[in-house]
Design a protein around this motif. Structure first.
Motif, PDB file in Angstrom:
ATOM      1  N   PHE A   1       5.418 -11.180  -9.167  1.00  0.00           N
ATOM      2  CA  PHE A   1       4.545 -10.371 -10.034  1.00  0.00           C
ATOM      3  C   PHE A   1       4.912  -9.184 -10.278  1.00  0.00           C
ATOM      4  O   PHE A   1       5.111  -8.743 -11.082  1.00  0.00           O
ATOM      5  N   LEU A   2       5.082  -8.376  -9.032  1.00  0.00           N
ATOM      6  CA  LEU A   2       5.277  -7.038  -9.052  1.00  0.00           C
ATOM      7  C   LEU A   2       6.529  -6.550  -9.377  1.00  0.00           C
ATOM      8  O   LEU A   2       6.890  -5.556 -10.258  1.00  0.00           O
ATOM      9  N   VAL A   3       7.642  -7.200  -9.137  1.00  0.00           N
ATOM     10  CA  VAL A   3       8.969  -6.953  -9.357  1.00  0.00           C
ATOM     11  C   VAL A   3       9.317  -7.647 -10.357  1.00  0.00           C
ATOM     12  O   VAL A   3      10.046  -6.795 -11.333  1.00  0.00           O
ATOM     13  N   VAL A   4       9.341  -9.022 -10.541  1.00  0.00           N
ATOM     14  CA  VAL A   4      10.220  -9.675 -11.825  1.00  0.00           C
ATOM     15  C   VAL A   4       9.260  -9.240 -12.875  1.00  0.00           C
ATOM     16  O   VAL A   4       9.797  -8.709 -14.052  1.00  0.00           O
ATOM     17  N   VAL A   5       7.864  -9.459 -12.847  1.00  0.00           N
ATOM     18  CA  VAL A   5       7.251  -9.592 -14.331  1.00  0.00           C
ATOM     19  C   VAL A   5       7.000  -8.139 -14.480  1.00  0.00           C
ATOM     20  O   VAL A   5       7.261  -7.742 -15.943  1.00  0.00           O
ATOM     21  N   LEU A   6       6.462  -7.520 -13.691  1.00  0.00           N
ATOM     22  CA  LEU A   6       5.901  -5.974 -14.179  1.00  0.00           C
ATOM     23  C   LEU A   6       7.091  -4.905 -13.908  1.00  0.00           C
ATOM     24  O   LEU A   6       7.151  -4.011 -14.580  1.00  0.00           O
ATOM     25  N   GLY A   7       8.158  -5.453 -13.300  1.00  0.00           N
ATOM     26  CA  GLY A   7       9.246  -4.474 -13.109  1.00  0.00           C
ATOM     27  C   GLY A   7      10.505  -4.667 -14.038  1.00  0.00           C
ATOM     28  O   GLY A   7      10.982  -4.108 -14.792  1.00  0.00           O
TER      29      GLY A   7
ATOM     30  N   ALA B   1       0.605  -1.196  -0.102  1.00  0.00           N
ATOM     31  CA  ALA B   1      -0.066  -0.007  -0.092  1.00  0.00           C
ATOM     32  C   ALA B   1       0.831   1.383   0.008  1.00  0.00           C
ATOM     33  O   ALA B   1       0.557   2.137  -0.715  1.00  0.00           O
ATOM     34  N   ILE B   2       1.931   1.232   0.893  1.00  0.00           N
ATOM     35  CA  ILE B   2       2.773   2.410   0.652  1.00  0.00           C
ATOM     36  C   ILE B   2       3.315   2.984  -0.490  1.00  0.00           C
ATOM     37  O   ILE B   2       3.633   4.126  -0.577  1.00  0.00           O
ATOM     38  N   THR B   3       3.426   2.065  -1.381  1.00  0.00           N
ATOM     39  CA  THR B   3       4.118   2.410  -2.716  1.00  0.00           C
ATOM     40  C   THR B   3       3.224   3.331  -3.690  1.00  0.00           C
ATOM     41  O   THR B   3       3.773   3.738  -4.443  1.00  0.00           O
ATOM     42  N   SER B   4       1.868   3.231  -2.996  1.00  0.00           N
ATOM     43  CA  SER B   4       1.177   4.086  -3.907  1.00  0.00           C
ATOM     44  C   SER B   4       0.572   5.384  -3.038  1.00  0.00           C
ATOM     45  O   SER B   4      -0.343   6.001  -3.724  1.00  0.00           O
ATOM     46  N   GLN B   5       1.505   5.625  -2.135  1.00  0.00           N
ATOM     47  CA  GLN B   5       1.200   6.979  -1.447  1.00  0.00           C
ATOM     48  C   GLN B   5       1.570   8.161  -2.335  1.00  0.00           C
ATOM     49  O   GLN B   5       2.579   7.976  -3.198  1.00  0.00           O
ATOM     50  N   GLU B   6       1.199   9.195  -2.137  1.00  0.00           N
ATOM     51  CA  GLU B   6       1.326  10.410  -2.900  1.00  0.00           C
ATOM     52  C   GLU B   6       2.762  10.730  -3.314  1.00  0.00           C
ATOM     53  O   GLU B   6       3.415  11.073  -4.364  1.00  0.00           O
ATOM     54  N   ASP B   7       3.627  10.634  -2.254  1.00  0.00           N
ATOM     55  CA  ASP B   7       5.148  10.940  -2.248  1.00  0.00           C
ATOM     56  C   ASP B   7       5.927   9.991  -3.213  1.00  0.00           C
ATOM     57  O   ASP B   7       6.994  10.400  -3.821  1.00  0.00           O
ATOM     58  N   PHE B   8       5.467   8.583  -3.167  1.00  0.00           N
ATOM     59  CA  PHE B   8       6.064   7.664  -3.786  1.00  0.00           C
ATOM     60  C   PHE B   8       5.603   7.017  -4.933  1.00  0.00           C
ATOM     61  O   PHE B   8       6.081   5.940  -5.484  1.00  0.00           O
ATOM     62  N   ARG B   9       4.366   7.597  -5.310  1.00  0.00           N
ATOM     63  CA  ARG B   9       3.744   6.523  -6.421  1.00  0.00           C
ATOM     64  C   ARG B   9       4.494   6.812  -7.819  1.00  0.00           C
ATOM     65  O   ARG B   9       5.003   7.672  -8.077  1.00  0.00           O
ATOM     66  N   GLY B  10       4.387   5.485  -8.631  1.00  0.00           N
ATOM     67  CA  GLY B  10       4.832   5.554  -9.669  1.00  0.00           C
ATOM     68  C   GLY B  10       6.268   5.576  -9.656  1.00  0.00           C
ATOM     69  O   GLY B  10       6.749   5.784 -10.877  1.00  0.00           O
ATOM     70  N   GLN B  11       6.998   5.236  -8.744  1.00  0.00           N
ATOM     71  CA  GLN B  11       8.476   5.010  -8.649  1.00  0.00           C
ATOM     72  C   GLN B  11       8.969   3.716  -8.660  1.00  0.00           C
ATOM     73  O   GLN B  11      10.319   3.561  -8.442  1.00  0.00           O
ATOM     74  N   GLY B  12       8.343   2.790  -8.498  1.00  0.00           N
ATOM     75  CA  GLY B  12       8.425   1.495  -8.570  1.00  0.00           C
ATOM     76  C   GLY B  12       9.361   1.126  -7.230  1.00  0.00           C
ATOM     77  O   GLY B  12      10.344   0.685  -7.422  1.00  0.00           O
ATOM     78  N   LEU B  13       8.732   1.601  -6.141  1.00  0.00           N
ATOM     79  CA  LEU B  13       9.576   1.258  -4.840  1.00  0.00           C
ATOM     80  C   LEU B  13       9.121  -0.051  -4.501  1.00  0.00           C
ATOM     81  O   LEU B  13       9.462  -0.406  -3.307  1.00  0.00           O
TER      82      LEU B  13
END
Lengths: 405, 386
Positions: free
Chosen positions: B141-147, A358-370
């Protein structure tokens, strides 16, 4: 110098094929190490962990009541220290250990550090990541409380008490966790719990609750009464045949159907119920293996000295049976601990794995692939606890002398 | 008899035979009471909310689409569940094969004389065993396939044999009837077995080297190749075509991630079993193999592994069962196995209790069948002592 060369020769360059293996897999290992170090120290962006540490550890637990958790941790530390000291005191009194054994020596300290340096390092790492002094104070107080308890405990343990007094001591020891439980739960219901604390809590509750049921089921399956055996065997085989995940889903959507509305439990309680009944079936099979490994002569000897059936089981058979299967039991408990993540997926509980997502879609971190960073952190937490448990189980096995007569 | 010895008759409440029956009746009564109570509550609650308790929902339209399946939305729930069941079997079989191979290799590597190999295998086992499967699944799923996997536009083309992108992995595949091909492979397996038997007899009679593996594989290859030609099978290689792939078969990302996680996780458990089994083979066996000058590979393949397999079979069978049950976790990443189909159809209005009851019965049936197979194999291979 020559010993090093012998070692190299024996372990790395025994034959030509060995040399090839060493070079190929050495390069692979170096590449993996390089990648790991680069991820940890260069490319990894760990600020997401630092910012969300509280969420990861205790979920959305209300700020106003966090103090209760801290108090609980400190009291539990005191309780653990007291218990350890108490047991040591009893052992000294019964002559199984001399007082010299409990002297604080350099060897014991190094032994402790060697055993527990991994979780200790993790605690230090977590403390380094915090930005408030609260956790530092809590850990400091907890360590102090554990030490005090450990120093005071032996005096209690060495006392010769009348039966009423012993009962009182046992009662106090048993009551402390229960009181703490109510102290925490009355403030914030289960549905407010989350993060790694929830994983730990689900696991601990289910572990404690599954044991009595597991032992009863194992005894029932080995019983001479055919109907009892049938009931227990059916239960064990049905539960073992079904996936835990499906049971959790079922409990989530359908437990409400099976009990009256007044009893319909909160989601976390449902998870605990499922984990308990599920693990009890596996535990029963493991304990059954232990029961089978107790030599017949032991039971016959118990009968010969005129113990009643309950005492034969309680004093002679079960202690040996449980001791003989310690690794399998701890393995099951580790697997239970790891499976607590399923509760998050199946029931929408906000456990560590769900928080990490869930925290990877927080506003500060969204879309950064964390996601890689947060999952690594979650993996580290689970790994440290599970690995420590399995190491301690090996040690316990050695100490209780399994397989040694 | 007792009267003759002059002992008084045992009163009923201390007669062990009576007490045993009383105890059993009490236990069964409690068990039955619990079941009846639960069932009564269920029927009452269901009827109050007008939820059917029968299996009639199986004929309703499923009204959802299963990814990677041609089943229409109007098909009944029954068919959707059956497709889910097939998906469960698919991923389980593939992952069982992969996990067995990987686990055996790593188990052997843990006992290697080579320090680097040994340490790598140890790190793998200790790291993977202590991390939850759900975490590997999410990571896969999230790291290997999609990342890690690239966009479809710059997919990795592996020598024309596979196209890897975050839309999935495309691999070569055959064209024609799948069931016919299964029969073909079955016939090949029979040929393999027969050839191996025959070579064994020849070796017994003449003392020639049996080479049954080579002959068996040859027979298998001939049968499959001939059948392939006769039935007119062909295969296609995958290739990139704009924003998709053509030819071959595209393995869904969720399938790939589930397969990846199940394999990695189960392999670590199998590796430990293999290691323990190899260590349990008597030392004299390895020494005897050395004494007759077998090579390292021959020693492992002909002497140690067959005996280790015998020891490790029951626990490895348990791991297979765990893997099949763990495949239900695919629901978490959108792989339409039986569990996700059940979950979706419950979301679409099918009654929850009958659906999950059905799914659990199927899982239990699979478990019983697999454990029966393992038991048969175990009885066949077990060492009969004295």
């Amino acid at each position: 110098m020559s010993t090093t060369r012998t070692w190299l020769r024996h372990n790395l360059f025994r034959t030509r094929r060995d040399t090839v293996l060493t070079v190929v897999f050495g390069l692979l290992a170096l590449w993996l190490l390089y990648k790991t170090f680069r991820f940890i120290f260069v490319t990894g962006r760990w600020s997401i962990i630092e910012v969300n540490l509280q969420l990861l550890m205790i979920g959305r637990y209300p700020e106003a009541h966090v103090l209760r958790l801290a108090v609980t941790v400190v009291v539990l530390a005191l309780w653990g220290g007291l218990l350890a000291g108490f047991i040591r005191g009893r052992q000294v009194r019964s002559g199984r250990m001399t007082a010299a054994d409990s002297k604080l020596s350099r060897a014991r300290v190094t032994d402790l550090v060697e055993r527990l340096w991994i979780p200790l390092a993790l605690v230090v790492l977590l403390l380094m990541l915090t930005s408030t002094p609260g956790p530092w104070i809590m850990v400091g107080l907890a360590v102090a409380a554990a030490l005090v308890g450990r120093l005071v405990g032996p005096f209690v343990g060495r006392l010769r008490l009348p039966p009423i007094g012993s009962l009182l001591v046992v009662f106090v020891f048993g009551a402390i966790p229960v009181v703490l439980y109510f102290y925490v739960v009355t403030a914030v219901g289960f549905d407010g719990w989350g993060g790694f604390m929830l994983n730990l809590f689900l696991a601990v509750c289910s572990i404690i609750l599954c044991y009595p049921l597991g032992v009863l089921l194992a005894l029932g399956r080995r019983s001479g009464l055919p109907l009892v055996r049938l009931v227990c065997t059916t239960y064990i085989e049905v539960i073992r045949g079904a996936p835990l995940f499906v049971l959790l889903l079922l409990a989530n959507v359908a437990l409400g159907f099976f009990v009256p509305d007044s009893l319909a439990p909160a989601t976390s309680t449902r998870a605990i119920v499922v984990f308990t009944f599920f693990t009890a079936a596996y535990m029963a099979e493991i304990i059954r293996g232990g029961l089978q490994s107790v030599p017949r002569g032991q039971i016959e000897a118990a009968k010969a000295v005129g113990l009643s059936p309950i005492r034969q089981t309680g004093y002679i058979v079960l202690p040996q049976a449980l001791r003989n299967v310690i690794p399998a039991q701890i393995g099951q408990l580790i697997s239970l601990f790891k499976d607590t993540t399923l509760a998050g997926i199946a029931m929408g509980l906000f456990d560590l794995l769900q928080v990490s997502g869930a925290i990877t879609s927080q506003e500060d971190f969204r879309g950064q692939g964390l996601i890689a960073e947060t999952l690594t952190f979650a993996a580290l937490m689970f790994w440290v606890v599970s690995y420590t448990m399995s190491r301690e189980s090996q040690r316990l096995e050695k100490r209780l002398g399994v397989g040694i007569r | 008899m007792t009267a003759a010895l002059g002992t008084p008759r045992v009163p009923v409440w201390r007669d062990v035979r009576v007490l045993k029956w009383v105890a059993q009746i009490i236990v069964v009564a409690i068990a039955v009471a619990i079941v009846v109570w639960l069932y009564g509550n269920y029927v009452e609650n269901a009827s109050r909310q007008n939820i059917p308790t029968d299996m009639g929902f199986l004929d309703n339209p499923a009204s959802f689409q299963i990814t990677g399946n041609s089943l229409s939305q109007n098909a009944p729930v029954r068919d959707a569940l059956y497709q889910g069941f097939l998906n469960t079997l698919r991923v389980s079989v593939v992952a069982i094969v992969a996990a067995t191979v990987l686990g055996t290799v790593i188990g052997i590597a843990r006992l290697s004389t080579n320090w680097v190999v040994r340490q790598l295998a140890t790190v793998y086992v200790e790291a993977v065993r202590n991390i939850p499967l759900a975490l590997f699944l999410t990571a896969g799923f999230l790291v290997v396939v999609l990342g890690v996997f690239p966009q479809i536009t710059d997919a990795w083309d592996l020598a024309g044999l596979a196209v890897v992108s975050n839309r999935g992995v495309a691999v070569p595949w055959f064209e024609g009837s799948g069931a016919g091909l299964l029969v073909l492979f079955g016939a090949g397996a029979v040929a393999w077995f027969a050839a191996a038997k025959w070579r064994g007899r020849v070796a017994d009679r003449t003392g020639a080297l049996p080479r049954s593996g080579l002959w068996g594989f040859g027979a298998f290859a001939v049968v499959v190749a001939v059948g392939w030609g006769i039935f007119g099978y062909s295969y296609t290689l995958p290739s990139l075509d704009g924003r998709g792939t053509i030819g071959g078969i595209r393995i869904d990302p969720s399938f790939f991630a589930l397969f990846f996680a199940l394999t990695i996780y189960t392999a670590s458990h199998i590796a430990e079993i293999v290691r323990g089994s190899i260590q349990a083979v008597a030392r004299g066996q390895a020494e005897a193999a050395d004494a007759v000058a077998l090579s390292g590979f021959q020693r492992m393949w002909y002497v140690i592994l067959p005996q280790a397999l015998r020891i490790g079979l029951p626990p490895i069978g348990n791991q297979y069962l765990n893997l099949i049950k763990n495949s239900s976790l695919g629901a978490a990443i959108g792989y339409y196995d039986m569990t996700l189909v059940a979950k979706t159809t419950v979301g679409n209005g099918s009654p929850a209790v009958p659906v999950f009851f059905l799914v659990m019965v199927v899982y239990i049936a699979i478990s019983l069948i697999v454990s029966a197979l393992v038991n048969v194999a175990n009885r066949r291979f077990a060492l009969v002592e004295r």
